[in-house]
Design a protein around this motif. Structure first.
Motif, PDB file in Angstrom:
ATOM      1  N   VAL A 254      24.048  32.111  18.961  1.00  0.00           N
ATOM      2  CA  VAL A 254      23.243  30.918  18.714  1.00  0.00           C
ATOM      3  C   VAL A 254      21.779  31.277  18.933  1.00  0.00           C
ATOM      4  CG1 VAL A 254      25.089  29.324  19.420  1.00  0.00           C
ATOM      5  CG2 VAL A 254      23.397  30.096  21.096  1.00  0.00           C
ATOM      6  N   ALA A 255      20.889  30.376  18.561  1.00  0.00           N
ATOM      7  CA  ALA A 255      19.470  30.617  18.770  1.00  0.00           C
ATOM      8  C   ALA A 255      19.189  30.801  20.258  1.00  0.00           C
ATOM      9  CB  ALA A 255      18.652  29.452  18.221  1.00  0.00           C
ATOM     10  N   GLY A 256      18.593  31.920  20.605  1.00  0.00           N
ATOM     11  CA  GLY A 256      18.238  32.179  21.994  1.00  0.00           C
ATOM     12  C   GLY A 256      19.256  32.974  22.779  1.00  0.00           C
ATOM     13  N   GLY A 257      20.421  33.255  22.205  1.00  0.00           N
ATOM     14  CA  GLY A 257      21.413  34.004  22.963  1.00  0.00           C
ATOM     15  C   GLY A 257      22.813  33.860  22.408  1.00  0.00           C
ATOM     16  N   TYR A 258      23.788  33.800  23.288  1.00  0.00           N
ATOM     17  CA  TYR A 258      25.181  33.740  22.875  1.00  0.00           C
ATOM     18  C   TYR A 258      26.022  33.131  23.990  1.00  0.00           C
ATOM     19  CZ  TYR A 258      26.237  37.685  25.963  1.00  0.00           C
ATOM     20  OH  TYR A 258      26.407  38.482  27.066  1.00  0.00           O
ATOM     21  N   TYR A 259      27.292  32.924  23.692  1.00  0.00           N
ATOM     22  CA  TYR A 259      28.265  32.500  24.703  1.00  0.00           C
ATOM     23  C   TYR A 259      29.620  33.096  24.341  1.00  0.00           C
ATOM     24  CZ  TYR A 259      29.772  28.939  21.275  1.00  0.00           C
ATOM     25  OH  TYR A 259      30.235  28.286  20.142  1.00  0.00           O
ATOM     26  N   LEU A 260      30.502  33.154  25.300  1.00  0.00           N
ATOM     27  CA  LEU A 260      31.893  33.510  25.068  1.00  0.00           C
ATOM     28  C   LEU A 260      32.757  32.270  25.266  1.00  0.00           C
ATOM     29  CD1 LEU A 260      32.219  36.973  26.895  1.00  0.00           C
ATOM     30  CD2 LEU A 260      31.733  36.530  24.472  1.00  0.00           C
ATOM     31  N   ALA A 261      33.929  32.273  24.652  1.00  0.00           N
ATOM     32  CA  ALA A 261      34.760  31.072  24.664  1.00  0.00           C
ATOM     33  C   ALA A 261      36.237  31.421  24.723  1.00  0.00           C
ATOM     34  CB  ALA A 261      34.489  30.235  23.408  1.00  0.00           C
ATOM     35  N   ALA A 262      37.011  30.545  25.351  1.00  0.00           N
ATOM     36  CA  ALA A 262      38.471  30.698  25.377  1.00  0.00           C
ATOM     37  C   ALA A 262      39.110  29.330  25.218  1.00  0.00           C
ATOM     38  CB  ALA A 262      38.932  31.339  26.682  1.00  0.00           C
ATOM     39  N   ALA A 263      39.995  29.213  24.249  1.00  0.00           N
ATOM     40  CA  ALA A 263      40.780  27.992  24.047  1.00  0.00           C
ATOM     41  C   ALA A 263      42.149  28.169  24.699  1.00  0.00           C
ATOM     42  CB  ALA A 263      40.935  27.708  22.559  1.00  0.00           C
ATOM     43  N   PRO A 264      42.839  27.079  24.976  1.00  0.00           N
ATOM     44  CA  PRO A 264      44.156  27.185  25.618  1.00  0.00           C
ATOM     45  C   PRO A 264      45.162  27.932  24.754  1.00  0.00           C
ATOM     46  CG  PRO A 264      43.321  24.927  25.702  1.00  0.00           C
ATOM     47  CD  PRO A 264      42.427  25.673  24.773  1.00  0.00           C
TER      48      PRO A 264
ATOM     49  N   PHE B  62      34.322  36.347  32.299  1.00  0.00           N
ATOM     50  CA  PHE B  62      35.636  36.417  31.660  1.00  0.00           C
ATOM     51  C   PHE B  62      36.550  37.463  32.288  1.00  0.00           C
ATOM     52  CE2 PHE B  62      34.341  33.354  28.682  1.00  0.00           C
ATOM     53  CZ  PHE B  62      35.479  32.932  28.005  1.00  0.00           C
ATOM     54  N   ARG B  63      35.970  38.352  33.081  1.00  0.00           N
ATOM     55  CA  ARG B  63      36.838  39.256  33.837  1.00  0.00           C
ATOM     56  C   ARG B  63      37.523  38.544  34.998  1.00  0.00           C
ATOM     57  NH1 ARG B  63      32.727  43.052  32.440  1.00  0.00           N
ATOM     58  NH2 ARG B  63      31.578  42.775  34.394  1.00  0.00           N
ATOM     59  N   ASN B  64      36.998  37.380  35.358  1.00  0.00           N
ATOM     60  CA  ASN B  64      37.634  36.548  36.380  1.00  0.00           C
ATOM     61  C   ASN B  64      38.701  35.697  35.693  1.00  0.00           C
ATOM     62  OD1 ASN B  64      38.344  34.748  38.423  1.00  0.00           O
ATOM     63  ND2 ASN B  64      36.247  34.530  39.176  1.00  0.00           N
ATOM     64  N   LYS B  65      39.821  36.310  35.428  1.00  0.00           N
ATOM     65  CA  LYS B  65      40.861  35.650  34.636  1.00  0.00           C
ATOM     66  C   LYS B  65      41.410  34.410  35.323  1.00  0.00           C
ATOM     67  CE  LYS B  65      42.205  39.863  32.208  1.00  0.00           C
ATOM     68  NZ  LYS B  65      41.492  39.445  30.992  1.00  0.00           N
ATOM     69  N   ALA B  66      41.430  34.411  36.645  1.00  0.00           N
ATOM     70  CA  ALA B  66      41.944  33.238  37.358  1.00  0.00           C
ATOM     71  C   ALA B  66      41.058  32.027  37.091  1.00  0.00           C
ATOM     72  CB  ALA B  66      42.018  33.524  38.851  1.00  0.00           C
ATOM     73  N   MET B  67      39.749  32.231  37.031  1.00  0.00           N
ATOM     74  CA  MET B  67      38.849  31.118  36.742  1.00  0.00           C
ATOM     75  C   MET B  67      39.057  30.607  35.321  1.00  0.00           C
ATOM     76  SD  MET B  67      34.659  30.975  36.720  1.00  0.00           S
ATOM     77  CE  MET B  67      34.516  31.185  38.500  1.00  0.00           C
ATOM     78  N   VAL B  68      39.071  31.527  34.362  1.00  0.00           N
ATOM     79  CA  VAL B  68      39.213  31.126  32.961  1.00  0.00           C
ATOM     80  C   VAL B  68      40.570  30.478  32.721  1.00  0.00           C
ATOM     81  CG1 VAL B  68      39.236  31.947  30.576  1.00  0.00           C
ATOM     82  CG2 VAL B  68      37.618  32.934  32.217  1.00  0.00           C
ATOM     83  N   ASN B  69      41.633  31.113  33.208  1.00  0.00           N
ATOM     84  CA  ASN B  69      42.979  30.589  32.973  1.00  0.00           C
ATOM     85  C   ASN B  69      43.215  29.268  33.698  1.00  0.00           C
ATOM     86  OD1 ASN B  69      43.501  32.849  31.440  1.00  0.00           O
ATOM     87  ND2 ASN B  69      44.580  33.939  33.069  1.00  0.00           N
ATOM     88  N   GLY B  70      42.531  29.077  34.828  1.00  0.00           N
ATOM     89  CA  GLY B  70      42.653  27.802  35.516  1.00  0.00           C
ATOM     90  C   GLY B  70      42.161  26.646  34.673  1.00  0.00           C
ATOM     91  N   VAL B  71      41.140  26.911  33.863  1.00  0.00           N
ATOM     92  CA  VAL B  71      40.599  25.883  32.972  1.00  0.00           C
ATOM     93  C   VAL B  71      41.441  25.746  31.707  1.00  0.00           C
ATOM     94  CG1 VAL B  71      38.625  25.276  31.514  1.00  0.00           C
ATOM     95  CG2 VAL B  71      38.251  26.078  33.855  1.00  0.00           C
ATOM     96  N   THR B  72      41.700  26.852  31.023  1.00  0.00           N
ATOM     97  CA  THR B  72      42.461  26.768  29.776  1.00  0.00           C
ATOM     98  C   THR B  72      43.881  26.285  30.027  1.00  0.00           C
ATOM     99  OG1 THR B  72      43.069  29.118  29.916  1.00  0.00           O
ATOM    100  CG2 THR B  72      41.075  28.563  28.677  1.00  0.00           C
ATOM    101  N   GLY B  73      44.410  26.571  31.221  1.00  0.00           N
ATOM    102  CA  GLY B  73      45.737  26.078  31.564  1.00  0.00           C
ATOM    103  C   GLY B  73      45.800  24.572  31.717  1.00  0.00           C
ATOM    104  N   ARG B  74      44.637  23.936  31.792  1.00  0.00           N
ATOM    105  CA  ARG B  74      44.557  22.473  31.842  1.00  0.00           C
ATOM    106  C   ARG B  74      44.192  21.894  30.483  1.00  0.00           C
ATOM    107  NH1 ARG B  74      43.730  24.270  36.966  1.00  0.00           N
ATOM    108  NH2 ARG B  74      44.004  22.850  38.746  1.00  0.00           N
ATOM    109  N   ASN B  75      44.483  22.634  29.450  1.00  0.00           N
ATOM    110  CA  ASN B  75      44.246  22.216  28.072  1.00  0.00           C
ATOM    111  C   ASN B  75      42.762  21.955  27.816  1.00  0.00           C
ATOM    112  OD1 ASN B  75      45.348  21.764  25.478  1.00  0.00           O
ATOM    113  ND2 ASN B  75      45.128  19.539  25.747  1.00  0.00           N
ATOM    114  N   ALA B  76      41.942  22.855  28.334  1.00  0.00           N
ATOM    115  CA  ALA B  76      40.498  22.728  28.171  1.00  0.00           C
ATOM    116  C   ALA B  76      39.911  24.007  27.583  1.00  0.00           C
ATOM    117  CB  ALA B  76      39.831  22.415  29.509  1.00  0.00           C
TER     118      ALA B  76
END
Length: 269
Positions: free
Chosen positions: A28-38, A64-78
């Motif tokens: 995006v303008a100014g940088g980037y982001y990473l994303a994970a869907a459930p 994103f190397r902190n899989k517990a953080m990411v999976n904790g969110v995506t596991g809640r359908n987010a």
């Protein structure tokens, strides 16, 4: 042949809309982001949204190397979104407070606009969270861009260098977590890097929310946290403060717990 070429062309131009994710940058303008869907998402049902702002000198890749953080969110359908801080450093925003460098408000709006183009977002379930300097960004967004998210869940970081006189966005739902032994961002005094006392930020939001009466103790479901809530207010918004005995830290599960808190906010708040 012409029909075949047309179908190939349409396929190619449609690919960028979803051609980014946990390992491929969403530019995006100014940088980037990473994303994970459930996992198992059907590709069309609206998703809760968690945007996580990383700490000083970290990155979306490190997040994103902190899989517990990411999976904790995506596991809640987010949907989990991790934007990039230019040179690892989030800048303050707001009139009279903005720091030199990238316009963070413009960048964050670009991220959110791009996210909504790529994924269907459940607008009643949008949360901004972050750690340390990233949590400072969460406070800034709540103060100056408060309509962008339904709730805010900063961890171990507040306003930096100076507090705003007020927050133009008005009342917000915010849940702050902080360690009483935090030696980087002090809880109730100016920190070693000129962070402002978290208690002062809470006072600003209490006034904006129109809090009446004392706080009440609430059970967060996490035995490490001692939480109090102000949910009697003219605005109907909820303010919560959760303290622990530790220092400058963020257990992975606390981000997803912020989403749990959001899910049970009163209707209309």
């Amino acid at each position: 042949m012409r029909a075949f070429l047309l179908s190939v062309f349409l396929l190619v131009i449609s690919l960028p809309a979803l051609a980014c994710g946990p390992q491929t940058r969403c530019e995006v303008a100014g940088g980037y982001y990473l994303a994970a869907a459930p996992d198992g998402w059907d590709g069309k049902s609206p998703l809760a949204l968690v945007v996580y702002f990383h700490g000083w000198n970290s990155s979306p890749e490190a997040t994103f190397r902190n899989k517990a953080m990411v999976n904790g969110v995506t596991g809640r359908n987010a949907l989990f979104i991790a934007p990039f801080a230019e040179r690892g450093y989030w800048r303050q925003i707001g009139e009279g407070r903005a720091e030199p460098g990238r316009d963070e408000a413009a960048f964050i709006r670009a991220v959110l606009q791009d996210v909504r183009k790529r994924w269907p977002v459940d607008e009643d379930r949008t949360l901004a969270s972050g750690f340390s300097r990233g949590a400072s960004t969460v406070w800034n967004v709540a103060c100056y861009m408060g309509d962008e998210f339904r709730g805010y869940a900063p961890i171990a970081g507040g306003f930096w260098r100076s507090n705003p006189e007020t927050c133009p966005s008005g009342p917000v739902n915010l849940r702050h977590i902080h360690g009483l032994a935090d030696g980087v961002v002090a809880f109730d005094e100016i920190g070693i890097y000129n962070s402002m006392a978290i208690t002062d930020g809470i006072d600003i939001l209490s006034t904006l929310n129109g809090v009446s009466g004392e706080s009440r103790a609430v059970d967060s479901g996490d035995r490490r946290l001692d939480c109090e809530r102000w949910d009697r207010s003219r605005s109907g918004r909820v303010l919560e403060l959760c303290l622990h005995e530790g220092g400058h830290s963020i257990p992975a599960e606390w981000v997803a717990q912020g989403l749990d808190w959001l899910e049970v906010l009163p209707d209309g708040s």
